[in-house]
Design an enzyme around this catalytic site. Structure first.
Site, mmCIF file in Angstrom:
data_model
loop_
_atom_site.group_PDB
_atom_site.id
_atom_site.type_symbol
_atom_site.label_atom_id
_atom_site.label_comp_id
_atom_site.label_asym_id
_atom_site.label_seq_id
_atom_site.Cartn_x
_atom_site.Cartn_y
_atom_site.Cartn_z
ATOM 1 N N ASN A 245 0.850 -1.199 0.000
ATOM 2 C CA ASN A 245 0.000 0.000 0.000
ATOM 3 C C ASN A 245 0.884 1.246 0.000
ATOM 4 O O ASN A 245 0.852 2.067 0.924
ATOM 5 C CB ASN A 245 -0.933 -0.016 1.210
ATOM 6 N N HIS A 276 -7.434 2.621 10.974
ATOM 7 C CA HIS A 276 -8.132 1.462 10.412
ATOM 8 C C HIS A 276 -9.407 1.089 11.164
ATOM 9 O O HIS A 276 -10.211 0.323 10.650
ATOM 10 C CB HIS A 276 -7.205 0.243 10.370
#
Length: 371
Positions: A245, A276
């Protein structure tokens, strides 16, 4: 997203208000605090309804919160640009037209749907320069590039389908480390496919193109979150962390790692855990990731200078296997989010791999303290 799209419009509206009313020297603190509180509220609300009320959560809400996380990246990226004076916005406009000329590029960047659906993070200055010059110097036709990348997506999905079929029909003897590793690969392939599709969408809109000065073929890979072969070939956890990512990793580095004076690595992964959504699996996965990256630095620094070229090749192979096993533990913990993932790791004993690395880290730290 239906009614839940108001989550994104609210963030955008508040951000524009802050840009117009707060001094650039303190805007990042305000933007960061308000945006993270807003995002955290929705993450905790989902957990409350999912785990305590046992309600089914609308897929529209999940999509909106996922996009809100990407919006947080974009908004905080611009606020850092304003704070560091990389971007200057003349807000003392004398007419409505001048105000629109100033604010519309900002709103367009924040709500740009090609990156709002799945990333990757495009810098504001790059976005503006592309939009300003697209009529004068348009990028070449991306049709062939998009076609090739979509073929890669189909290949990844075919591999994922074969792996899922194998895992469903495999012999019970393989229900162990190999089975869990295969499951983690299936989950990671979903990310690679998602990133490739997002990359295709951005390329089709003209984003991600850099013209090579040497006159070679055009480069359409400058806006990407990662490539399957490059990431999976990582033989060290630190390499995997930088490549996985990629635009989010760069954003976290700029937002947290560079600014932290003490324990920057753990502070970065702790913030990633917050960003998250603070699920139990996220706690275990992110903190394990931070500890094993730290262990990788110390183990590599301690062992590599003492190895001969032949042993260094063996060490690289063993290190790749170790990285794959640790990443498997992290992916299972993060993706399954609750106790089911942790039970699976304990049953198959694959959790011993990160535990061994963490124990070795403490031993090396103790030796460094003694000597």
């Amino acid at each position: 997203m239906g009614i839940y799209s108001t989550l994104l419009f609210t963030s955008t509206f508040v951000f524009i208000l802050l840009v117009c009313s707060v001094d650039p020297r303190s805007i990042h603190v305000w933007v960061f605090g308000i945006q993270m509180l807003w995002q955290t509220f929705w993450h905790l609300l989902i957990q409350y309804r999912e785990y305590y009320l046992h309600e089914s959560i609308s897929i529209r809400l999940f999509l909106a919160v996922s996009s809100l996380m990407l919006l947080t990246q974009r908004i905080t990226s611009v606020s850092m640009d304003l704070h560091e004076k990389r971007v200057m916005l003349p807000l003392n406009a004398s007419s409505k037209r001048e105000a629109c000329v100033t604010l519309l590029p900002l709103i367009s960047y924040i709500l740009n749907f090609t990156t709002l659906l799945g990333g990757p993070l495009c810098p504001f200055s790059r976005f503006v320069s592309l939009m300003a010059g697209i009529g004068l110097n348009p990028p070449p036709n991306p049709l062939w590039v998009v076609f090739l990348k979509l073929m890669q997506v189909l290949l990844l999905e075919w591999v994922r389908y074969c792996l899922v079929y194998f895992l469903k029909h495999t012999n019970i003897i393989l229900y162990g480390v190999q089975w869990v590793w295969g499951l983690a690969v299936v989950l990671r392939i979903q990310y690679y496919s998602h990133w490739r599709i997002s990359e295709c969408l951005n390329n089709a809109a003209g984003f991600g193109f850099w013209e090579n000065s040497s006159g070679d073929s055009s480069d359409w890979t400058r806006l990407s979150d990662g490539d399957f072969w490059t990431i999976e070939a990582s033989s060290r956890m630190s390499e995997f962390a930088r490549r996985w990512n990629a635009t989010t990793a760069s954003w976290l580095r700029r937002l947290v790692y560079i600014k932290c004076k003490r324990f920057p690595l753990f502070m970065t992964f702790s913030f990633s855990l917050w960003w998250h959504g603070l699920h139990l699996g996220h706690f275990v996965g992110m903190l394990t990731w931070a500890a094993t990256v730290k262990a990788d630095y110390h183990i590599h620094r301690h062992l590599c200078p003492k190895l001969s070229p032949t042993w260094r090749k063996i060490y690289t192979c063993l290190s790749w296997i170790n990285t794959q096993m640790i990443v498997t533990c992290i992916v299972i913990a993060v993706e399954l989010r609750n106790m089911s993932g942790l039970r699976l790791l304990s049953i198959t004993y694959i959790g011993l791999f990160p535990l061994f690395n963490i124990i070795l880290l403490f031993i090396l730290l103790k030796l460094n303290t003694v000597y």
